[in-house]
Write a protein that holds these residues in place. Sequence first.
Motif, mmCIF file in Angstrom:
data_model
loop_
_atom_site.group_PDB
_atom_site.id
_atom_site.type_symbol
_atom_site.label_atom_id
_atom_site.label_comp_id
_atom_site.label_asym_id
_atom_site.label_seq_id
_atom_site.Cartn_x
_atom_site.Cartn_y
_atom_site.Cartn_z
ATOM 1 N N MET A 93 10.069 -14.765 4.174
ATOM 2 C CA MET A 93 9.207 -13.837 3.447
ATOM 3 C C MET A 93 8.894 -12.610 4.314
ATOM 4 O O MET A 93 8.702 -12.712 5.514
ATOM 5 N N ILE A 94 8.888 -11.465 3.671
ATOM 6 C CA ILE A 94 8.398 -10.262 4.335
ATOM 7 C C ILE A 94 7.189 -9.757 3.575
ATOM 8 O O ILE A 94 7.010 -10.055 2.394
ATOM 9 N N ASP A 95 6.368 -8.993 4.245
ATOM 10 C CA ASP A 95 5.133 -8.552 3.613
ATOM 11 C C ASP A 95 4.801 -7.128 4.045
ATOM 12 O O ASP A 95 5.211 -6.661 5.109
ATOM 13 N N LEU A 96 4.064 -6.445 3.178
ATOM 14 C CA LEU A 96 3.451 -5.165 3.497
ATOM 15 C C LEU A 96 1.953 -5.345 3.353
ATOM 16 O O LEU A 96 1.464 -5.722 2.286
ATOM 17 N N THR A 97 1.228 -5.068 4.422
ATOM 18 C CA THR A 97 -0.219 -5.221 4.428
ATOM 19 C C THR A 97 -0.867 -3.856 4.614
ATOM 20 O O THR A 97 -0.528 -3.127 5.553
ATOM 21 N N LEU A 98 -1.802 -3.535 3.740
ATOM 22 C CA LEU A 98 -2.480 -2.238 3.829
ATOM 23 C C LEU A 98 -3.353 -2.199 5.077
ATOM 24 O O LEU A 98 -4.212 -3.062 5.271
ATOM 25 N N SER A 99 -3.138 -1.183 5.908
ATOM 26 C CA SER A 99 -3.940 -1.055 7.122
ATOM 27 C C SER A 99 -4.850 0.167 7.096
ATOM 28 O O SER A 99 -5.882 0.180 7.767
ATOM 29 N N GLN A 100 -4.470 1.217 6.320
ATOM 30 C CA GLN A 100 -5.287 2.429 6.294
ATOM 31 C C GLN A 100 -5.248 3.078 4.918
ATOM 32 O O GLN A 100 -4.206 3.108 4.264
ATOM 33 N N ASN A 101 -6.403 3.572 4.497
ATOM 34 C CA ASN A 101 -6.520 4.489 3.369
ATOM 35 C C ASN A 101 -6.997 5.820 3.922
ATOM 36 O O ASN A 101 -8.097 5.906 4.470
ATOM 37 N N LEU A 102 -6.196 6.861 3.809
ATOM 38 C CA LEU A 102 -6.558 8.165 4.350
ATOM 39 C C LEU A 102 -6.877 9.107 3.192
ATOM 40 O O LEU A 102 -6.016 9.370 2.342
ATOM 41 N N GLN A 103 -8.105 9.598 3.173
ATOM 42 C CA GLN A 103 -8.554 10.438 2.077
ATOM 43 C C GLN A 103 -8.971 11.811 2.586
ATOM 44 O O GLN A 103 -9.406 11.965 3.721
ATOM 45 N N GLY A 104 -8.835 12.801 1.738
ATOM 46 C CA GLY A 104 -9.172 14.167 2.092
ATOM 47 C C GLY A 104 -8.510 15.171 1.162
ATOM 48 O O GLY A 104 -9.057 16.243 0.905
ATOM 49 N N HIS A 105 -7.328 14.824 0.655
ATOM 50 C CA HIS A 105 -6.671 15.702 -0.315
ATOM 51 C C HIS A 105 -7.478 15.742 -1.610
ATOM 52 O O HIS A 105 -8.009 14.728 -2.067
ATOM 53 N N GLN A 106 -7.538 16.921 -2.209
ATOM 54 C CA GLN A 106 -8.277 17.104 -3.445
ATOM 55 C C GLN A 106 -7.369 17.129 -4.667
ATOM 56 O O GLN A 106 -7.853 17.146 -5.800
ATOM 57 N N ASN A 107 -6.061 17.111 -4.437
ATOM 58 C CA ASN A 107 -5.082 17.186 -5.522
ATOM 59 C C ASN A 107 -3.895 16.290 -5.195
ATOM 60 O O ASN A 107 -3.772 15.780 -4.073
ATOM 61 N N PRO A 108 -2.979 16.075 -6.156
ATOM 62 C CA PRO A 108 -1.824 15.212 -5.909
ATOM 63 C C PRO A 108 -1.019 15.614 -4.682
ATOM 64 O O PRO A 108 -0.899 16.804 -4.354
ATOM 65 N N ILE A 109 -0.453 14.603 -4.027
ATOM 66 C CA ILE A 109 0.354 14.779 -2.822
ATOM 67 C C ILE A 109 1.818 14.615 -3.200
ATOM 68 O O ILE A 109 2.190 13.650 -3.876
ATOM 69 N N PHE A 110 2.656 15.556 -2.764
ATOM 70 C CA PHE A 110 4.066 15.548 -3.132
ATOM 71 C C PHE A 110 5.012 15.318 -1.966
ATOM 72 O O PHE A 110 6.186 14.994 -2.184
ATOM 73 N N ALA A 111 4.555 15.533 -0.721
ATOM 74 C CA ALA A 111 5.478 15.483 0.416
ATOM 75 C C ALA A 111 4.807 14.905 1.651
ATOM 76 O O ALA A 111 3.624 15.156 1.909
ATOM 77 N N LEU A 112 5.587 14.148 2.423
ATOM 78 C CA LEU A 112 5.171 13.605 3.705
ATOM 79 C C LEU A 112 6.258 13.887 4.733
ATOM 80 O O LEU A 112 7.438 13.970 4.399
ATOM 81 N N SER A 113 5.859 14.009 5.992
ATOM 82 C CA SER A 113 6.814 14.162 7.081
ATOM 83 C C SER A 113 6.279 13.480 8.321
ATOM 84 O O SER A 113 5.074 13.522 8.591
ATOM 85 N N ALA A 114 7.176 12.860 9.080
ATOM 86 C CA ALA A 114 6.792 12.354 10.394
ATOM 87 C C ALA A 114 6.400 13.513 11.288
ATOM 88 O O ALA A 114 6.775 14.666 11.050
#
Length: 302
Positions: free
Chosen positions: A1-22
Amino acid sequence: MIDLTLSQNLQGHQNPIFALSAGLDSSTFYSAGNDKGVVEWDLSEGKFRRILCAVPASVYALHLLQEQQILVLGLRSGEVWVVDINEQRLVAKLLTGKGAIFSVQSIHEKNELVAIGEEGVAYVWSLDKFELLYNFRVAETAVRCMALYSGGNHIVFGDKNGVIHLYDVSDFKEVTKSKVHSMPVTTLVVDDIYLYSGGRDAKLHQLNLFDLTSKETISAHMFTVYAAIPHRNLPILATISRDKSIKLWDTPSLALRKNISRERGSEDGHRLSINTAIWIGDRLVTAGDDKIIKVWDLSGNL
């Protein structure tokens, strides 16, 4: 079994998010969307770090130039911005014909930057002086995604009609094309063996690299597949969708290993469409219309 566990909720954007980058190191990443700025986050501490730059229009694409320490932005206005991360300085503002820019890639073997979007025309600039070298029409309709093959010799584009176009990078001549999806192509990604494409038809295709013939096709989600992201070191492909779910698949078998959504009982899941995702090491970062960035830790028997 593999799992994804939520570790962080990051809030601050006021509108939808379309892009992420390392970011420039494993503790930093960037997000952007329908807000008026690109945000830099501290992943190690799970908090906002700074506004990297203000923008005049929605941002649909982010692309990191690691060696140059530059972040490239694709804007709804049709502009491509080149931003010095350390100095928070606009290095260049690159103009295209018309329409939004949906995807940006860099071809380091040729020292070139490629952008494409709503008008279906690819623009190519030099990476040293950011001078326009040439442009060429890929499709008569919008192109929402592209992917560079390993080694940098070929590049693929996915258009609004469901057609995938394979180009030779040496001269940007089309090698072949194939209608793969019944609706727009929304994501393309390449690993060492296959090309994967996702679309608004909710399908995920596993394609042979050079003739674009189908090896496997699955109904991956209920609605649009907005991103397919292979893990750098493990035989795992993550997909995210307008249906608000995150799924992990084995590669190359495409066997489903994990499904996270509120409909499946995960209260940690996104409440609205998931528009973008990236792997940072063994962490999957997801974001979308609910304006929340979620950071998931990968664990289990891989």
